[in-house]
Scaffold this motif. Structure first.
Motif, PDB file in Angstrom:
ATOM      1  N   TYR A   9       2.844  -7.888  -2.764  1.00  0.00           N
ATOM      2  CA  TYR A   9       2.708  -6.442  -2.608  1.00  0.00           C
ATOM      3  C   TYR A   9       3.741  -5.900  -1.621  1.00  0.00           C
ATOM      4  CZ  TYR A   9      -1.430  -5.391  -5.412  1.00  0.00           C
ATOM      5  OH  TYR A   9      -2.289  -5.176  -6.461  1.00  0.00           O
ATOM      6  N   HIS A  13       6.867  -3.260  -2.490  1.00  0.00           N
ATOM      7  CA  HIS A  13       7.141  -1.974  -1.836  1.00  0.00           C
ATOM      8  C   HIS A  13       8.547  -1.938  -1.239  1.00  0.00           C
ATOM      9  CE1 HIS A  13       3.412   0.249  -2.236  1.00  0.00           C
ATOM     10  NE2 HIS A  13       2.717  -0.825  -1.916  1.00  0.00           N
ATOM     11  N   ASN A  53       7.377   3.682   1.011  1.00  0.00           N
ATOM     12  CA  ASN A  53       7.350   2.284   0.561  1.00  0.00           C
ATOM     13  C   ASN A  53       7.753   1.318   1.665  1.00  0.00           C
ATOM     14  OD1 ASN A  53       6.584   1.973  -2.333  1.00  0.00           O
ATOM     15  ND2 ASN A  53       8.173   3.499  -2.616  1.00  0.00           N
ATOM     16  N   GLY A  57       5.485  -1.599   2.986  1.00  0.00           N
ATOM     17  CA  GLY A  57       6.010  -2.960   2.832  1.00  0.00           C
ATOM     18  C   GLY A  57       5.992  -3.770   4.118  1.00  0.00           C
ATOM     19  N   THR A 197      -1.715  -0.003  -3.596  1.00  0.00           N
ATOM     20  CA  THR A 197      -0.772   1.121  -3.561  1.00  0.00           C
ATOM     21  C   THR A 197       0.462   0.915  -4.428  1.00  0.00           C
ATOM     22  OG1 THR A 197       0.171   0.118  -1.576  1.00  0.00           O
ATOM     23  CG2 THR A 197      -1.469   1.853  -1.253  1.00  0.00           C
ATOM     24  N   LEU A 198       0.679  -0.282  -4.905  1.00  0.00           N
ATOM     25  CA  LEU A 198       1.929  -0.593  -5.608  1.00  0.00           C
ATOM     26  C   LEU A 198       2.046   0.163  -6.930  1.00  0.00           C
ATOM     27  CD1 LEU A 198       4.460  -2.257  -5.187  1.00  0.00           C
ATOM     28  CD2 LEU A 198       3.357  -4.169  -6.363  1.00  0.00           C
ATOM     29  N   SER A 201       3.021   3.826  -6.217  1.00  0.00           N
ATOM     30  CA  SER A 201       4.397   3.902  -5.725  1.00  0.00           C
ATOM     31  C   SER A 201       5.399   3.639  -6.847  1.00  0.00           C
ATOM     32  CB  SER A 201       4.605   2.891  -4.596  1.00  0.00           C
ATOM     33  OG  SER A 201       3.812   3.207  -3.473  1.00  0.00           O
TER      34      SER A 201
END
Length: 239
Positions: A9, A13, A53, A57, A197-198, A201
């Motif tokens: 993940y 990001h 992102n 990340g 959240t990926l 995004s």
């Protein structure tokens, strides 16, 4: 297993953040070719979602604490301020595609609407914002303590862009803005508590990519029309 998922993940990001800077460079190149107002605004949007992102990340590497929380506060503020600017980009692209409704009044009005929506989002969601640490698949991020409902303004902006995409599809036979916006609408509609959240995004990246493709198409069609008009003039003027 969580460590592996967290790495996937986080890297996802970070890769998106880097790719969005590539798109930003593309937008600047397109602006230099045509002085399109949309390509002035879109780099601002791309820089903001790249920052989003980046923080997502590196969250697990920074760790829980004030630093990540403050960086996340900035992330939410930028999000609330910048997302409505998609409206300006959409109206400008419609104008460049020759849509009669996207006249000078509407283009100015789009800025007013964007700033109004940003102001509403900041006043209702950002002021008094309380963030708490959350982990999904091992990835750490700070998010809103109590979500009061779906992101209405984000959804409104996506629907507006979807309608513009439909208009361009019918007008210039270009479906890709509609496709990109539909992907963003679906991606933003999936709860991050379920898939992380990926997905959201990545869907925003797809939408930005479709906007750039649309501008590239507009410039190509513009050059074709200009070339045809030049040939007609040359055919009329005697040698």
């Amino acid at each position: 297993m969580n460590k592996i998922l967290s790495l996937i993940y986080s890297l996802g990001h970070l890769i998106l953040a880097g790719m969005e800077w590539v798109l930003l460079g593309w937008a600047i190149r397109l602006y230099r070719q045509s002085s399109s107002l949309a390509m002035i605004v879109l780099p601002i949007v791309l820089a903001s979602i790249s920052y989003d992102n980046l923080i997502l990340g590196i969250g697990s590497f920074i760790g829980e604490g004030e630093l990540l929380k403050n960086l996340s506060m900035v992330r939410f503020l930028i999000h609330y301020l910048v997302v409505p600017l998609f409206i300006v980009v959409g109206v400008e692209l419609a104008h460049r595609a020759g849509a009669k409704w996207a006249n000078s009044v509407v283009r100015i009005l789009s800025w007013f609407v964007a700033f109004t929506l940003a102001g509403i989002d900041v006043s209702t969601h950002y002021i008094g914002l309380d963030l708490v640490p959350v982990r999904f698949a091992g990835m750490l991020r700070y998010t809103v303590a109590q979500v009061s409902g779906p992101p209405i303004i984000t959804i409104v902006v996506n629907i507006f862009m979807l309608l513009i995409g439909i208009g361009l599809w019918f007008r210039i036979k270009w479906p890709w803005l509609f496709v990109g916006t539909l992907v963003a609408l679906i991606g933003n509609g999936i709860p991050s508590s379920v898939v992380g959240t990926l997905a959201g995004s990545a869907s925003e990246f797809v939408m930005a990519f479709s906007l750039l493709l649309t501008e590239e198409c507009s410039q190509f069609l513009g050059k074709q029309i200009e070339s045809l008009e030049t040939k007609k003039i040359e055919a009329v003027i005697p040698k």
